[in-house]
Motif scaffolding. Structure first.
Motif, PDB file in Angstrom:
ATOM      1  N   VAL A 110      -0.022  11.775  -4.892  1.00  0.00           N
ATOM      2  CA  VAL A 110       0.751  10.474  -4.634  1.00  0.00           C
ATOM      3  C   VAL A 110      -0.019   9.364  -3.848  1.00  0.00           C
ATOM      4  CG1 VAL A 110       2.789   9.562  -3.538  1.00  0.00           C
ATOM      5  CG2 VAL A 110       2.844  11.588  -5.156  1.00  0.00           C
ATOM      6  N   LEU A 111      -0.735   9.845  -2.902  1.00  0.00           N
ATOM      7  CA  LEU A 111      -1.571   8.803  -2.082  1.00  0.00           C
ATOM      8  C   LEU A 111      -2.890   8.192  -2.748  1.00  0.00           C
ATOM      9  CD1 LEU A 111      -1.900  11.120   1.217  1.00  0.00           C
ATOM     10  CD2 LEU A 111      -0.501   9.064   0.754  1.00  0.00           C
ATOM     11  N   ILE A 112      -3.222   9.040  -3.840  1.00  0.00           N
ATOM     12  CA  ILE A 112      -4.346   8.460  -4.569  1.00  0.00           C
ATOM     13  C   ILE A 112      -3.703   7.454  -5.586  1.00  0.00           C
ATOM     14  CG2 ILE A 112      -5.902   9.043  -6.521  1.00  0.00           C
ATOM     15  CD1 ILE A 112      -6.409  11.632  -5.033  1.00  0.00           C
ATOM     16  N   PHE A 113      -2.811   7.667  -6.166  1.00  0.00           N
ATOM     17  CA  PHE A 113      -2.050   6.703  -6.943  1.00  0.00           C
ATOM     18  C   PHE A 113      -1.473   5.360  -6.203  1.00  0.00           C
ATOM     19  CE2 PHE A 113       2.106   4.702  -8.332  1.00  0.00           C
ATOM     20  CZ  PHE A 113       1.627   4.208  -9.362  1.00  0.00           C
ATOM     21  N   PHE A 114      -1.196   5.536  -4.857  1.00  0.00           N
ATOM     22  CA  PHE A 114      -0.674   4.501  -4.190  1.00  0.00           C
ATOM     23  C   PHE A 114      -2.138   3.562  -3.977  1.00  0.00           C
ATOM     24  CE2 PHE A 114       3.335   6.234  -3.233  1.00  0.00           C
ATOM     25  CZ  PHE A 114       4.294   5.222  -3.568  1.00  0.00           C
ATOM     26  N   PHE A 115      -3.158   4.287  -3.455  1.00  0.00           N
ATOM     27  CA  PHE A 115      -4.360   3.585  -3.376  1.00  0.00           C
ATOM     28  C   PHE A 115      -4.659   2.851  -4.427  1.00  0.00           C
ATOM     29  CE2 PHE A 115      -8.935   3.625  -4.124  1.00  0.00           C
ATOM     30  CZ  PHE A 115      -9.238   2.731  -3.235  1.00  0.00           C
ATOM     31  N   LEU A 116      -4.649   3.346  -5.645  1.00  0.00           N
ATOM     32  CA  LEU A 116      -5.132   2.924  -7.016  1.00  0.00           C
ATOM     33  C   LEU A 116      -4.261   1.611  -7.126  1.00  0.00           C
ATOM     34  CD1 LEU A 116      -5.990   5.773  -9.183  1.00  0.00           C
ATOM     35  CD2 LEU A 116      -7.610   4.306  -8.121  1.00  0.00           C
ATOM     36  N   PHE A 117      -2.865   1.627  -6.856  1.00  0.00           N
ATOM     37  CA  PHE A 117      -1.876   0.420  -7.028  1.00  0.00           C
ATOM     38  C   PHE A 117      -2.476  -0.609  -6.160  1.00  0.00           C
ATOM     39  CE2 PHE A 117       2.033  -1.511  -5.989  1.00  0.00           C
ATOM     40  CZ  PHE A 117       2.092  -2.085  -7.179  1.00  0.00           C
ATOM     41  N   VAL A 118      -2.846  -0.267  -4.971  1.00  0.00           N
ATOM     42  CA  VAL A 118      -3.103  -1.563  -3.917  1.00  0.00           C
ATOM     43  C   VAL A 118      -4.354  -1.961  -4.399  1.00  0.00           C
ATOM     44  CG1 VAL A 118      -3.935  -1.822  -1.410  1.00  0.00           C
ATOM     45  CG2 VAL A 118      -1.778  -0.503  -1.964  1.00  0.00           C
ATOM     46  N   HIS A 119      -5.442  -0.990  -4.651  1.00  0.00           N
ATOM     47  CA  HIS A 119      -6.665  -1.503  -5.189  1.00  0.00           C
ATOM     48  C   HIS A 119      -6.706  -2.435  -6.431  1.00  0.00           C
ATOM     49  CE1 HIS A 119     -11.125  -1.290  -5.637  1.00  0.00           C
ATOM     50  NE2 HIS A 119     -10.970  -0.955  -6.961  1.00  0.00           N
ATOM     51  N   VAL A 120      -5.802  -2.099  -7.325  1.00  0.00           N
ATOM     52  CA  VAL A 120      -5.799  -2.824  -8.578  1.00  0.00           C
ATOM     53  C   VAL A 120      -5.162  -4.265  -8.042  1.00  0.00           C
ATOM     54  CG1 VAL A 120      -4.301  -3.228 -10.648  1.00  0.00           C
ATOM     55  CG2 VAL A 120      -5.677  -1.310 -10.272  1.00  0.00           C
ATOM     56  N   LEU A 121      -4.222  -4.148  -7.276  1.00  0.00           N
ATOM     57  CA  LEU A 121      -3.470  -5.383  -6.721  1.00  0.00           C
ATOM     58  C   LEU A 121      -4.293  -6.488  -5.728  1.00  0.00           C
ATOM     59  CD1 LEU A 121       0.206  -4.667  -5.646  1.00  0.00           C
ATOM     60  CD2 LEU A 121      -0.810  -5.798  -7.629  1.00  0.00           C
ATOM     61  N   ASP A 122      -5.166  -5.787  -5.143  1.00  0.00           N
ATOM     62  CA  ASP A 122      -6.275  -6.742  -4.172  1.00  0.00           C
ATOM     63  C   ASP A 122      -7.329  -7.011  -5.040  1.00  0.00           C
ATOM     64  OD1 ASP A 122      -7.860  -4.487  -4.020  1.00  0.00           O
ATOM     65  OD2 ASP A 122      -7.737  -4.270  -1.817  1.00  0.00           O
ATOM     66  N   THR A 123      -7.751  -6.435  -5.897  1.00  0.00           N
ATOM     67  CA  THR A 123      -8.762  -7.057  -6.987  1.00  0.00           C
ATOM     68  C   THR A 123      -8.443  -7.882  -7.713  1.00  0.00           C
ATOM     69  OG1 THR A 123      -9.986  -4.745  -6.774  1.00  0.00           O
ATOM     70  CG2 THR A 123     -10.559  -6.199  -8.622  1.00  0.00           C
ATOM     71  N   ALA A 124      -7.211  -7.827  -8.391  1.00  0.00           N
ATOM     72  CA  ALA A 124      -6.598  -9.118  -9.386  1.00  0.00           C
ATOM     73  C   ALA A 124      -6.542 -10.214  -8.234  1.00  0.00           C
ATOM     74  CB  ALA A 124      -5.297  -8.430  -9.750  1.00  0.00           C
ATOM     75  N   LEU A 125      -6.373 -10.181  -6.937  1.00  0.00           N
ATOM     76  CA  LEU A 125      -6.162 -11.346  -6.063  1.00  0.00           C
ATOM     77  C   LEU A 125      -7.536 -12.329  -6.381  1.00  0.00           C
ATOM     78  CD1 LEU A 125      -4.476 -12.923  -4.230  1.00  0.00           C
ATOM     79  CD2 LEU A 125      -5.738 -11.604  -2.254  1.00  0.00           C
ATOM     80  N   VAL A 126      -8.536 -11.718  -6.803  1.00  0.00           N
ATOM     81  CA  VAL A 126      -9.829 -12.525  -7.180  1.00  0.00           C
ATOM     82  C   VAL A 126      -9.621 -13.834  -8.159  1.00  0.00           C
ATOM     83  CG1 VAL A 126     -10.950 -11.233  -8.607  1.00  0.00           C
ATOM     84  CG2 VAL A 126     -12.266 -12.312  -6.786  1.00  0.00           C
ATOM     85  N   ARG A 127      -8.699 -13.294  -8.971  1.00  0.00           N
ATOM     86  CA  ARG A 127      -8.518 -14.178 -10.179  1.00  0.00           C
ATOM     87  C   ARG A 127      -7.445 -15.370  -9.567  1.00  0.00           C
ATOM     88  NH1 ARG A 127     -10.678 -14.327 -14.513  1.00  0.00           N
ATOM     89  NH2 ARG A 127      -9.096 -14.048 -15.937  1.00  0.00           N
ATOM     90  N   VAL A 128      -6.629 -14.994  -8.639  1.00  0.00           N
ATOM     91  CA  VAL A 128      -5.611 -16.205  -8.134  1.00  0.00           C
ATOM     92  C   VAL A 128      -6.465 -17.103  -7.195  1.00  0.00           C
ATOM     93  CG1 VAL A 128      -3.566 -16.396  -6.629  1.00  0.00           C
ATOM     94  CG2 VAL A 128      -3.719 -14.801  -8.568  1.00  0.00           C
ATOM     95  N   SER A 129      -7.004 -16.535  -6.125  1.00  0.00           N
ATOM     96  CA  SER A 129      -7.892 -17.193  -5.097  1.00  0.00           C
ATOM     97  C   SER A 129      -8.894 -16.508  -4.551  1.00  0.00           C
ATOM     98  CB  SER A 129      -6.780 -17.580  -3.940  1.00  0.00           C
ATOM     99  OG  SER A 129      -7.737 -18.045  -3.015  1.00  0.00           O
ATOM    100  N   PRO A 130     -10.229 -16.902  -4.976  1.00  0.00           N
ATOM    101  CA  PRO A 130     -11.379 -16.002  -4.196  1.00  0.00           C
ATOM    102  C   PRO A 130     -11.308 -16.180  -2.925  1.00  0.00           C
ATOM    103  CG  PRO A 130     -12.045 -17.332  -6.400  1.00  0.00           C
ATOM    104  CD  PRO A 130     -10.684 -17.891  -6.041  1.00  0.00           C
ATOM    105  N   GLU A 131     -10.908 -17.137  -2.220  1.00  0.00           N
ATOM    106  CA  GLU A 131     -10.847 -17.298  -0.699  1.00  0.00           C
ATOM    107  C   GLU A 131      -9.741 -16.214  -0.212  1.00  0.00           C
ATOM    108  OE1 GLU A 131     -10.339 -20.118  -2.596  1.00  0.00           O
ATOM    109  OE2 GLU A 131     -12.420 -20.857  -2.516  1.00  0.00           O
TER     110      GLU A 131
END
Length: 114
Positions: A12-33
């Motif tokens: 479960v901890l690994i799943f939540f890390f992957l979820f947050v990792h995908v979200l913060d990496t996707a943020l680069v498409r919204v705003s690189p800053e």
């Protein structure tokens, strides 16, 4: 039974890390800053400890998963599962000691300025 619980918790901890990792990496498409701001908050000693915890979870989950496969598919597996658990824990401790400097070294240098 505790290895069963630890296996589920680490999964479960690994799943939540992957979820947050995908979200913060996707943020680069919204705003690189905004992405740069979020990533800069990760460079703290507290996050370094969380990274070490992530390494602990991944290593335990992987090693225990191999033990579970051996118990399920090896004829002698059920008879020696306790010894295999102790082997998993021993290997996990050795690997965690080996991960201390690579994972936490930069945080220690930042805290103590060396």
């Amino acid at each position: 039974m505790w290895s069963w619980v630890a296996h589920r918790v680490t999964g479960v901890l690994i799943f939540f890390f992957l979820f947050v990792h995908v979200l913060d990496t996707a943020l680069v498409r919204v705003s690189p800053e905004a992405y740069d701001d979020v990533v800069s908050t990760y460079k703290t000693p507290i996050v370094a400890l969380l990274e070490y915890g992530l390494v602990a979870a991944i290593l335990f989950h992987a090693l225990n998963g191999l033990r579970i496969v051996a118990v399920d598919f090896w004829a002698k597996g059920p008879r020696v599962q306790k010894q295999m658990l102790w082997a998993v824990l021993g290997i996990w401790i050795v690997l965690m000691l080996g991960a201390l400097y690579p994972v936490l070294g930069h945080a220690v240098r930042e805290l103590f300025g060396s």
